[in-house]
Scaffold this active site. Structure first.
Site, PDB file in Angstrom:
ATOM      1  CD  GLU A  40       2.396   7.242  -1.738  1.00  0.00           C
ATOM      2  OE1 GLU A  40       3.103   6.580  -2.517  1.00  0.00           O
ATOM      3  OE2 GLU A  40       2.623   7.359  -0.535  1.00  0.00           O
ATOM      4  CG  ASP A  51       4.051  -3.455  -0.809  1.00  0.00           C
ATOM      5  OD1 ASP A  51       4.227  -2.426  -0.121  1.00  0.00           O
ATOM      6  OD2 ASP A  51       3.862  -3.436  -2.029  1.00  0.00           O
TER       7      ASP A  51
END
Lengths: 247, 396
Positions: A40, A51
């Site tokens: 990814e 995040d």
């Protein structure tokens, strides 16, 4: 990409342009050497609100290094790797780049899958499905143990040419009403609701032990922050070696 | 009839709004939407909300005819005195509404973001009132320039958590609040402005709509008509403007003016004039106008006023400004400071620096003597005295 599910799939997340602007080709070669099943590639964003601190920091550094979407595509164009690639990023930089142009470029460099955490199924279906179909790019939707059965089935259907990204937990205690035991049961239910669409687990996977535990119930798992940390300290090869032996 | 306030089934006002959220927050948003759509029509809920607004917040707030401003600018100028609300700003109208909702949803911990600290104080106040735990995220830079409000929040029992990423202002405080929410979905996120994913913009606008509801009644008593000619309000995220404009959006003869922070000047690179500098994009869960570079990275705004120092704008404002219903004007730091001081000297009212931008807009308008103008005096300026003192020292 056609994901083979004969063994637990190992996926690695990295932030493009971290720690150095032009590291991506070298990093991809290393990941190929260690037989990672797919990678990814994270598109850095100024405000990555889903995040944690490690990925945030890598994103900030990548942007300071001058990373941008057009450069990611340039780097990917020049790379010759057999490892399937998935682009992962927040919607805003992609919208400014242009969704049409983004999908065209992705298709051009052989990327067939994208993960866009802040794009919901509903908005995808209303505004973007047609153009994704046109370029043959598959969105891989996120689900969590708390996502409803119907929604999981729908995500699996829309992501059938890719995978469903199962976020392992809501990362908190108390109100979840999900103990470790019935969390595992829920993973198995998610797997069964997804039918033939592979289920890949992410969040909180950091080494061989957590990888093996995660892949008991689903088809594979993604390691993110732990690999970013290894990149930061220049120990990515050691990190990969404890997961897999090189080809 | 189509209203500017209508949202479609995905929560869009025209092209703006929606819910661009990670799947992790989906259950929270759905739960909130269900609770909100139920209780907004629940008589008992409305009674409790209205009675708290009256007896606790001190509503209705006065609509004050400013003879001095009227003489200076040649029109009939009224000030809607939201600065007289308990806690010193309009923010409390919304926090009282949301806290009642949170209570009914069985929540016990509230999280919030704050810029100027007014929303943080209003949230800490509502939490103290209802016995809820309160965590307020605030940019490190804002903690410094709005120190009195940090003290107030602490004194009210709230925990103030510094946001140290990015520009260390409202945008980053909001990022941190959302991050915390993702990891603690059992908490209730009490958003302070008409921003964030659907249904927040709609809900906050509704809780603030009391402002224009009262303006209509008060104007009827004072001027014999419900509709003013012009309503002026400052816009950061835009909650006081949404409240002041609410009942006038669909009355085309009322001119609506949203005043943004030009900072040091719209074209100086140190500005927060979102509608002038922004383009469509996704920030904090909704599609709206936002300040960003060509790569879609969100740029750091600048305003002397912490409450306007935000690179986005509520989707309702993006929709009504883009469609031409609302006119956007930009006022600089200096113009705001001058307008604030003028009001203090002539009317004995010290406005918040946010509010001062709305006052500063008067210089840019051509008014007729018969025009009835309402300026939403969204908050009081005690919290800004240190910033003002610094500025005076710098320039004298």
């Amino acid at each position: 990409m056609k994901l083979k599910t004969t063994h637990p799939l190992l996926s690695i997340f990295l932030t493009a342009g971290y720690p150095q602007l032009n590291d991506l080709p070298r990093q991809l070669a290393l990941l190929e050497k260690y037989g990672v099943d797919f990678v990814e590639v994270g598109i850095p964003f100024s405000d990555p609100l889903a995040d944690g601190p490690v990925i945030q920091e890598s994103s900030t550094i990548a942007l300071k290094n001058g990373m941008q979407l057009s450069l990611i595509f340039q780097q990917l164009k020049a790379v010759n790797t057999s490892v399937p690639l998935v682009l992962m990023g927040y919607l805003n930089p992609i919208l400014q780049f242009g969704m049409d142009r983004f999908l065209a470029e992705a298709n051009h460099v052989g990327v067939k899958h994208v993960v866009l955490p802040d794009l919901s199924i509903e908005i995808y279906e209303r505004s973007y499905k047609e153009i994704f179909d046109h370029y043959g790019v598959t969105p891989c939707f996120l689900v969590t143990p708390k996502t409803s059965d119907d929604r999981i089935r729908k995500a699996a259907r829309l992501s059938e040419k890719g995978f469903v990204y199962l976020v392992s937990t809501n990362a908190t205690t108390g109100s979840q009403h999900l103990t470790t035991l019935n969390l595992q049961e829920r993973y198995r239910e998610v797997k069964s609701l997804c039918g033939a669409t592979p289920v890949i687990m992410g969040f909180g996977i950091r080494d061989k032990a957590t990888f093996e535990a995660a892949t008991v119930d689903v088809d594979g798992a993604i390691i993110g922050s732990a690999f970013i940390q290894a990149l930061g300290s220049g120990k990515e090869e050691e990190f990969l070696a404890q997961l897999k032996s090189p080809k | 009839m189509n209203s500017y306030l209508d949202t479609d089934e995905l929560g869009f006002y025209g092209d703006f709004g929606g819910a661009y959220i990670p799947e992790l927050l989906r259950p929270n948003i759905e739960e909130l939407e269900q609770a909100f759509s139920y209780y907004r029509n629940d008589a008992q809920f409305i009674d409790e909300y209205k009675s708290l607004l009256k007896d606790y917040v001190g509503r209705p707030t006065p609509l004050y005819f400013s003879a001095k401003l009227s003489a200076t600018f040649g029109a009939k100028i009224y000030l809607k005195r939201e600065d007289l609300c308990h806690t010193g700003a309009h923010k409390v109208n919304n926090t009282i509404g949301q806290i009642l909702l949170a209570k009914r949803m069985g929540k016990s911990t509230i999280i919030a973001e704050t810029g100027a600290g007014q929303h943080g104080v209003a949230t800490a106040t509502a939490c103290a009132l209802s016995g809820m735990e309160c965590k307020v995220f605030m940019g490190e830079k804002d903690i410094e320039r709005q120190a009195p409000n940090v003290l107030r929040m602490n004194y009210l029992g709230a925990e103030v958590i510094p946001a140290v990423s990015g520009s260390k202002t409202l945008k980053d405080a909001t990022n941190e609040a959302i991050r915390y929410w993702i990891n603690h979905p059992e908490t209730f996120y009490l958003i302070g402005s008409v921003v964030g994913p659907h249904p927040y913009p709609k809900m906050v606008a509704e809780f603030q709509s009391i402002i224009s509801e009262e303006i209509r009644q008060q104007l009827l008593e004072k001027e014999g008509r419900r509709n003013p000619d012009i309503v002026i309000a400052c816009v950061g995220g835009g909650s006081n403007a949404a409240g002041a404009f609410y009942h006038f959006y669909d009355v085309p003869e009322v001119q609506l003016i949203a005043v943004e922070a030009a900072g040091e000047g719209v074209m100086t690179g140190k500005s927060a004039a979102t509608s002038a500098l922004g383009t469509p994009g996704v920030i904090h869960g909704s599609m709206t106008l936002l300040m960003q570079d060509q790569d879609g990275q969100i740029t750091e705004p600048h305003s002397i006023s912490a409450g306007l120092d935000y690179p986005g704008i509520g989707p309702l404002h993006a929709h009504t400004i883009s469609s031409g219903r609302v006119q956007a004007i930009a006022v600089t730091d200096n113009e705001a400071l001058e307008a604030a001081h003028a009001l203090a000297l002539t009317e004995g009212i010290i406005p918040a620096l946010e509010t001062a931008h709305a006052l500063g807009a008067l210089n840019q308008l051509t008014l007729n003597p018969d025009d009835v103008v309402v300026i939403n005096l969204s908050g009081r300026g005690d919290k800004d005295l240190e910033t003002i003192a610094k500025f005076i020292n710098k320039t004298s």
